[in-house]
Design a protein around this motif. Sequence first.
Motif, mmCIF file in Angstrom:
data_model
loop_
_atom_site.group_PDB
_atom_site.id
_atom_site.type_symbol
_atom_site.label_atom_id
_atom_site.label_comp_id
_atom_site.label_asym_id
_atom_site.label_seq_id
_atom_site.Cartn_x
_atom_site.Cartn_y
_atom_site.Cartn_z
ATOM 1 N N ILE A 1 0.835 -1.200 0.000
ATOM 2 C CA ILE A 1 0.000 0.000 0.000
ATOM 3 C C ILE A 1 0.876 1.258 0.000
ATOM 4 C CG2 ILE A 1 -1.691 1.332 1.337
ATOM 5 C CD1 ILE A 1 -2.753 -1.419 2.376
ATOM 6 N N MET A 2 2.028 1.179 0.695
ATOM 7 C CA MET A 2 2.936 2.322 0.776
ATOM 8 C C MET A 2 3.877 2.351 -0.430
ATOM 9 S SD MET A 2 3.730 2.407 4.840
ATOM 10 C CE MET A 2 4.960 3.674 4.715
ATOM 11 N N MET B 1 6.401 1.469 -7.402
ATOM 12 C CA MET B 1 7.118 0.477 -6.597
ATOM 13 C C MET B 1 6.907 0.779 -5.119
ATOM 14 S SD MET B 1 9.154 -1.820 -8.107
ATOM 15 C CE MET B 1 10.585 -2.096 -7.086
ATOM 16 N N PRO B 2 6.937 -0.262 -4.270
ATOM 17 C CA PRO B 2 6.937 0.010 -2.833
ATOM 18 C C PRO B 2 8.220 0.766 -2.450
ATOM 19 C CG PRO B 2 6.369 -2.270 -3.253
ATOM 20 C CD PRO B 2 6.844 -1.698 -4.555
ATOM 21 N N VAL B 3 8.073 1.772 -1.615
ATOM 22 C CA VAL B 3 9.229 2.573 -1.202
ATOM 23 C C VAL B 3 10.036 1.789 -0.176
ATOM 24 C CG1 VAL B 3 9.930 4.743 -0.148
ATOM 25 C CG2 VAL B 3 7.904 4.668 -1.531
ATOM 26 N N ARG B 4 11.348 1.971 -0.206
ATOM 27 C CA ARG B 4 12.195 1.354 0.809
ATOM 28 C C ARG B 4 13.283 2.333 1.236
ATOM 29 N NH1 ARG B 4 16.456 -3.111 -0.785
ATOM 30 N NH2 ARG B 4 17.314 -2.215 1.115
ATOM 31 N N LYS B 5 13.928 1.996 2.334
ATOM 32 C CA LYS B 5 15.020 2.809 2.850
ATOM 33 C C LYS B 5 16.106 2.924 1.780
ATOM 34 C CE LYS B 5 18.119 2.887 6.826
ATOM 35 N NZ LYS B 5 18.530 2.169 8.022
ATOM 36 N N ASP B 6 16.733 4.080 1.687
ATOM 37 C CA ASP B 6 17.816 4.400 0.750
ATOM 38 C C ASP B 6 17.358 4.707 -0.674
ATOM 39 O OD1 ASP B 6 19.699 4.171 2.781
ATOM 40 O OD2 ASP B 6 20.072 2.046 2.383
ATOM 41 N N ASP B 7 16.045 4.677 -0.958
ATOM 42 C CA ASP B 7 15.548 5.207 -2.230
ATOM 43 C C ASP B 7 15.657 6.721 -2.152
ATOM 44 O OD1 ASP B 7 14.835 2.791 -3.334
ATOM 45 O OD2 ASP B 7 12.689 2.993 -2.944
#
Length: 161
Positions: free
Chosen positions: A48-49, A66-72
Amino acid sequence: RRREASARGCSGGCSAGGAMKFQPDVSSSRRKSRKAHFNASSSQRRIIMSSALSNELRKKHSVRSMPVRKDDEVSVVRGTYKGREGKVIQCYRKKWVIHIDRITREKQSGATVQVGIHPSKCVITKLKLDKDRRAILERKAPSKAKKGKYTEQDAAMQDVD
């Protein structure tokens, strides 16, 4: 409104529009949708995020979001912090927000705190790619073989079988 709905053949839970549902097994109830959203597990919240990809990344990978992740690296496109860019330092799934480097505010006590921003209000400008993320991109991207128009040559090839 309920009397009008019963005249159309709907029960009390029918929406005011009275449109036919496409999938009878999926609820269109606002109440149930909200319950499912706010009680979602961490793995469901990850999906969802998601954020949209920038135009360059969209062309390069043929993927819209895309799902967001750390370091994007992301750029904020809505709200008070519109136009600000930075690296994602935390995905706070419990609060449905991401924390972005250099987007902070000062509390009354003088302490600086991260400002939570919803991922739907951001655009990913640079992906942190690892093998799992590459696999997701390959899976999501429409394959080159399926794309394009159906030609007479394709039709002739089917007759060969």
